[in-house]
Design an enzyme around this catalytic site. Sequence first.
Site, PDB file in Angstrom:
ATOM      1  CG  ASP A  97       7.740  10.144  20.053  1.00 44.85           C
ATOM      2  OD1 ASP A  97       8.766  10.537  21.079  1.00 44.85           O
ATOM      3  OD2 ASP A  97       6.434  10.119  20.691  1.00 44.85           O
TER       4      ASP A  97
ATOM      5  CE1 TYR B  11       9.127   5.709  27.373  1.00 41.87           C
ATOM      6  CE2 TYR B  11      10.011   4.589  24.930  1.00 41.87           C
ATOM      7  CZ  TYR B  11       8.680   5.419  25.616  1.00 41.87           C
ATOM      8  OH  TYR B  11       8.173   5.822  24.961  1.00 41.87           O
TER       9      TYR B  11
END
Length: 469
Positions: free
Chosen positions: A151, A402
């Site tokens: 990430d 997402y």
Amino acid sequence: MNPNQKIITIGSICMVVGIISLILQIGNIISIWISHSIQTGSQNHTGICNQSIITYKNSTWVNQTYVNISNTNVVAGKGTTPVILAGNSSLCPIRGWAIYSKDNGIRIGSKGDVFVIREPFISCSHLECRTFFLTQGALLNDKHSNGTVKDRSPYRALMSCPVGEAPSPYNSRFESVAWSACACHDGMGWLTIGISGPDDEAVAVLKYNGIITETIKSWRKKILRTQESECVCVNGSCFTIMTDGPSDGPASYKIFKIEKGKVTKSIELDAPNSHYEECSCYPDTGKVMCVCRDNWHGSNRPWVSFDQNLDYQIGYICSGVFGDNPRPKDGKGSCGPVYVDGANGVKGFSYRYGNGVWIGRIKSNSSRQGFEMIWDPNGWTETDSSFFVKQDVVAMTDWSGYSGSFVQHPELTGLDCMRPCFWVELIRGRPKEKTIWTSGSSISFCGVNSDTVDWSWPDGAELPFTIDK
């Protein structure tokens, strides 16, 4: 021919050549004068016309030469004057969701130069909508895509491209170095917020129209992070929410009010039993509504609503149609956290309409697969699991990820209301598939008060790629 005749002949030839040269020079002078007169006359005319400006750009990338041809239609009288986005309209009444864009980035990236990305989102000004995304500083099907499941790295950057286009080095604009970000337009310029740095010392860099205006340092030293979707601008002020602290317990949550890139006010939420991460926010009648991710202990979504003075209210969506992932089967809801399967989560969104709510959610209860929109006419305030409308947009057999909200202002659409829209990230690669990389494409939809359709708009790329074999 005697010498005198030779002299006369040569002289005659020279005279003829000289006369011809003189005539050509006179003609050239006349031509230049006429051309100049025409150009001068054209400048004296002020009639409205359409112009087409074609720009050719040669660029070389990885030993391949590309010619980008940009054809920009310039229409005289078209309004490009900056305006302040009021944000005081109510949401448009809708019956369903129409497909707005699909970039097919992974499919195109198997053969073309497409960025490895995650966390794409869309934001619109009064003139255009753009897709923002966090790159990994690498291209698909290239050795530097290895390990991009991570990430946070110094190679990540916030960039943007026209909505619906695959994000590539040839159509994308650099915005900020960032592994967490948001962006929005106030009608006069783009505000971008990019967070980068080590986990315990991260800094948010605020830019307005590309110029650094302010920074915000991590105040809890535990991974400062923000929305991963658009911030909200109302009457020249823009608003965003940041989180700092544990992802599996109580953290610190702050709302920031920003004008032209400068923080003018901030408050910390008093929410000891709530958890707010990766909020999806939108304007509604001059206020801001945010629906967020509870990564601590809730399988329903927390919300926070606030006005321009940052006076706020907090709660959870009461519906028994749960919006997070993972989650239990639909059942009895709660206006506080639903603790069953409440740990972990995924970024998502909802739109409130009075006591009703449009809930966007992943179809699977346990994995990030499929996506659907559900209309619960009493779900904002009631805890039952009955609903009225369900619209499928990604099948259960296809990967999702997402999702988040964005709006199209009346200044863009010409409507007298705020059009609600949403995007869905379609994650591919690691950790679920046998590749060396993790990336995604995206789709988006906008609310309409007319006919829509159930279907599946999946990523569609065939994996693995050459680099993975």
